[in-house]
Design a protein around this motif. Structure first.
Motif, PDB file in Angstrom:
ATOM      1  N   ASP A 239     -14.703   4.987   8.787  1.00  0.00           N
ATOM      2  CA  ASP A 239     -14.031   6.245   8.483  1.00  0.00           C
ATOM      3  C   ASP A 239     -12.594   5.986   8.027  1.00  0.00           C
ATOM      4  O   ASP A 239     -12.112   6.592   7.065  1.00  0.00           O
ATOM      5  CB  ASP A 239     -14.040   7.162   9.711  1.00  0.00           C
ATOM      6  CG  ASP A 239     -13.524   8.555   9.390  1.00  0.00           C
ATOM      7  OD1 ASP A 239     -14.088   9.196   8.482  1.00  0.00           O
ATOM      8  OD2 ASP A 239     -12.557   8.993  10.035  1.00  0.00           O
ATOM      9  N   CYS A 240     -11.907   5.082   8.707  1.00  0.00           N
ATOM     10  CA  CYS A 240     -10.542   4.720   8.347  1.00  0.00           C
ATOM     11  C   CYS A 240     -10.506   4.059   6.966  1.00  0.00           C
ATOM     12  O   CYS A 240      -9.631   4.359   6.138  1.00  0.00           O
ATOM     13  CB  CYS A 240      -9.953   3.784   9.395  1.00  0.00           C
ATOM     14  SG  CYS A 240      -8.314   3.145   9.015  1.00  0.00           S
ATOM     15  N   ALA A 241     -11.457   3.173   6.701  1.00  0.00           N
ATOM     16  CA  ALA A 241     -11.517   2.473   5.415  1.00  0.00           C
ATOM     17  C   ALA A 241     -11.752   3.447   4.269  1.00  0.00           C
ATOM     18  O   ALA A 241     -11.163   3.315   3.192  1.00  0.00           O
ATOM     19  CB  ALA A 241     -12.614   1.420   5.446  1.00  0.00           C
ATOM     20  N   ARG A 242     -12.618   4.427   4.506  1.00  0.00           N
ATOM     21  CA  ARG A 242     -12.903   5.429   3.474  1.00  0.00           C
ATOM     22  C   ARG A 242     -11.623   6.162   3.064  1.00  0.00           C
ATOM     23  O   ARG A 242     -11.338   6.352   1.870  1.00  0.00           O
ATOM     24  CB  ARG A 242     -13.941   6.430   3.999  1.00  0.00           C
ATOM     25  CG  ARG A 242     -14.249   7.582   3.056  1.00  0.00           C
ATOM     26  CD  ARG A 242     -15.202   8.562   3.712  1.00  0.00           C
ATOM     27  NE  ARG A 242     -14.661   9.087   4.961  1.00  0.00           N
ATOM     28  CZ  ARG A 242     -13.749  10.053   5.018  1.00  0.00           C
ATOM     29  NH1 ARG A 242     -13.259  10.587   3.911  1.00  0.00           N
ATOM     30  NH2 ARG A 242     -13.312  10.489   6.196  1.00  0.00           N
ATOM     31  N   VAL A 243     -10.831   6.543   4.052  1.00  0.00           N
ATOM     32  CA  VAL A 243      -9.561   7.246   3.779  1.00  0.00           C
ATOM     33  C   VAL A 243      -8.589   6.314   3.062  1.00  0.00           C
ATOM     34  O   VAL A 243      -7.917   6.711   2.106  1.00  0.00           O
ATOM     35  CB  VAL A 243      -8.944   7.758   5.096  1.00  0.00           C
ATOM     36  CG1 VAL A 243      -7.565   8.347   4.844  1.00  0.00           C
ATOM     37  CG2 VAL A 243      -9.857   8.806   5.736  1.00  0.00           C
ATOM     38  N   SER A 244      -8.509   5.059   3.488  1.00  0.00           N
ATOM     39  CA  SER A 244      -7.583   4.093   2.896  1.00  0.00           C
ATOM     40  C   SER A 244      -7.931   3.801   1.442  1.00  0.00           C
ATOM     41  O   SER A 244      -7.042   3.706   0.585  1.00  0.00           O
ATOM     42  CB  SER A 244      -7.572   2.793   3.706  1.00  0.00           C
ATOM     43  OG  SER A 244      -7.075   3.010   5.012  1.00  0.00           O
ATOM     44  N   ILE A 245      -9.220   3.669   1.147  1.00  0.00           N
ATOM     45  CA  ILE A 245      -9.648   3.432  -0.233  1.00  0.00           C
ATOM     46  C   ILE A 245      -9.278   4.624  -1.109  1.00  0.00           C
ATOM     47  O   ILE A 245      -8.872   4.462  -2.274  1.00  0.00           O
ATOM     48  CB  ILE A 245     -11.156   3.147  -0.297  1.00  0.00           C
ATOM     49  CG1 ILE A 245     -11.460   1.808   0.388  1.00  0.00           C
ATOM     50  CG2 ILE A 245     -11.657   3.121  -1.740  1.00  0.00           C
ATOM     51  CD1 ILE A 245     -12.943   1.514   0.549  1.00  0.00           C
ATOM     52  N   GLY A 246      -9.398   5.832  -0.545  1.00  0.00           N
ATOM     53  CA  GLY A 246      -8.982   7.032  -1.276  1.00  0.00           C
ATOM     54  C   GLY A 246      -7.495   6.993  -1.605  1.00  0.00           C
ATOM     55  O   GLY A 246      -7.073   7.377  -2.710  1.00  0.00           O
TER      56      GLY A 246
END
Length: 358
Positions: A239-246
């Motif tokens: 979930d954190c990675a998804r936000v960071s990639i965004g």
């Protein structure tokens, strides 16, 4: 690939249904009907009981068939009651094999099976199914079978190692959770499971070898909490990675607007690679498995490193690029000026030396 797995799963279910509940099935059952006590960790010498209810389909067995019960327990004691139409026709049958003479019937028969026995020393370190049932059906040349879920039999001589292994698992999980929290992940659920695992570890340690049944029951519970924690951490990380990639993608767009095309293209390339890895790990999680800890850690570190680089580019892009070169230009001018000055002084000194000689 996921679609293929689903198709295979559906086919497997259909095959099971054909084997167990079809017209020629020897017997049907519900897994909820199997009760084993204790249901978790076991130790050699421990007494275990099990009970099971099955329904033998009418006309599915004849005099040449049979139903056989088996167990890895020592000194097993069997007791089976057979019902037809809700009425007991056989009471407390003590053999582990029931012949077709007792099972041949035009209507369904209900068998209520009970078992008690002792965990053997030979089961140490193994996983065993306490109760297994097999029924033959010679007319269809097939059979139906059932086994209770496997249970681990612990070895007292390995108690210290097992206790240490749980402690190591908890410690590693805690360290990884702290690292992920530094990346911005919400680890509240992970921390809750870590707390539960620690409590079970403490209970197992307190019970010790003097009460192995309690000790291993807590060890097994602690291992389950640790596994839940690993899965919760994987979810938090993804979930954190998804936000960071965004965020990385958003920064790339801003850099293009500011004319930082080279840096923006680099971030886009990294984002594509990170997204690909994210999807693989997310699919693994979505399939009910927990992604590899090492793969998750490497992925999370790469995402954070790229995000940090993106933020540096973003900060630097606030200042026009030519401004960054002003200090360099000034340095060059100063250096050139210094060289010119030195040359001038040398030439002047030489001129003065000639005057003195003249």
């Amino acid at each position: 690939m996921k679609i293929m797995r689903k198709i295979i799963g559906i086919l497997a279910v259909l095959l099971l249904c054909t084997a167990f509940v079809g017209a020629g099935a020897a017997f049907t059952y519900s897994s909820n009907d199997a009760v084993v006590t204790p249901s978790g960790a076991l130790t050699p010498g421990q007494t275990v009981t099990a009970s099971m209810e099955i329904t033998v389909t009418g006309k599915s067995l004849d005099v040449g068939d049979s139903i056989t019960f088996s167990t890895p327990l020592t000194n097993p004691k069997w007791s089976t009651d057979i019902y037809r139409g809700g009425v007991v026709i056989v009471n407390d049958y003590e053999s582990n094999k029931i012949s077709g003479f007792m099972l041949e019937s035009d209507s369904n028969l209900v068998l209520k099976i009970s078992l008690s026995g002792t965990v053997s020393s030979g089961s140490k370190g193994k996983e065993i199914s306490i109760l297994s049932i097999t029924a033959t059906d010679k007319e269809t040349n097939g059979y139906a079978s059932f086994s209770t879920k496997k249970q681990k039999v612990y070895d007292a001589s390995n108690y210290a190692n097992d206790l240490s292994a749980l402690n190591t698992a908890i410690t590693n999980l805690e360290k990884r959770a702290t690292t992920y929290a530094g990346y911005g992940a919400d680890i509240s659920t992970v921390n809750a499971t870590i707390k539960d695992a620690k409590n079970k570890y403490s209970a197992a340690k307190s019970a010790g070898t003097g009460n192995l049944v309690t000790a291993y029951a807590n060890l097994e519970a602690g291992e389950i909490y640790a596994e839940k924690g690993e899965r919760a951490l994987a979810y938090a990380g993804l979930d954190c990675a998804r936000v960071s990639i965004g965020k990385i993608n958003s920064i790339a767009v801003t850099l293009y607007d500011r004319g930082w095309d080279t840096e923006a293209q680099y971030l886009e390339t990294k984002s594509i690679s990170l997204t690909y890895t994210y999807e693989i790990l997310a699919d693994t999680y979505g399939d009910g498995e927990t992604p590899s800890a090492s793969k998750m850690d490497t992925f999370m570190g790469d995402v954070q490193k790229t995000l940090n680089q993106a933020n540096e580019y973003l900060e630097d892009s606030k200042i026009p690029k030519f401004v960054k070169f002003i200090p360099i230009v000034i340095g060059v001018i100063v250096a050139v000026g210094a060289v010119v000055g030195i040359v001038f002084l040398i030439r002047r000194r030489r001129a003065n030396s000639w005057d003195e000689l003249g």
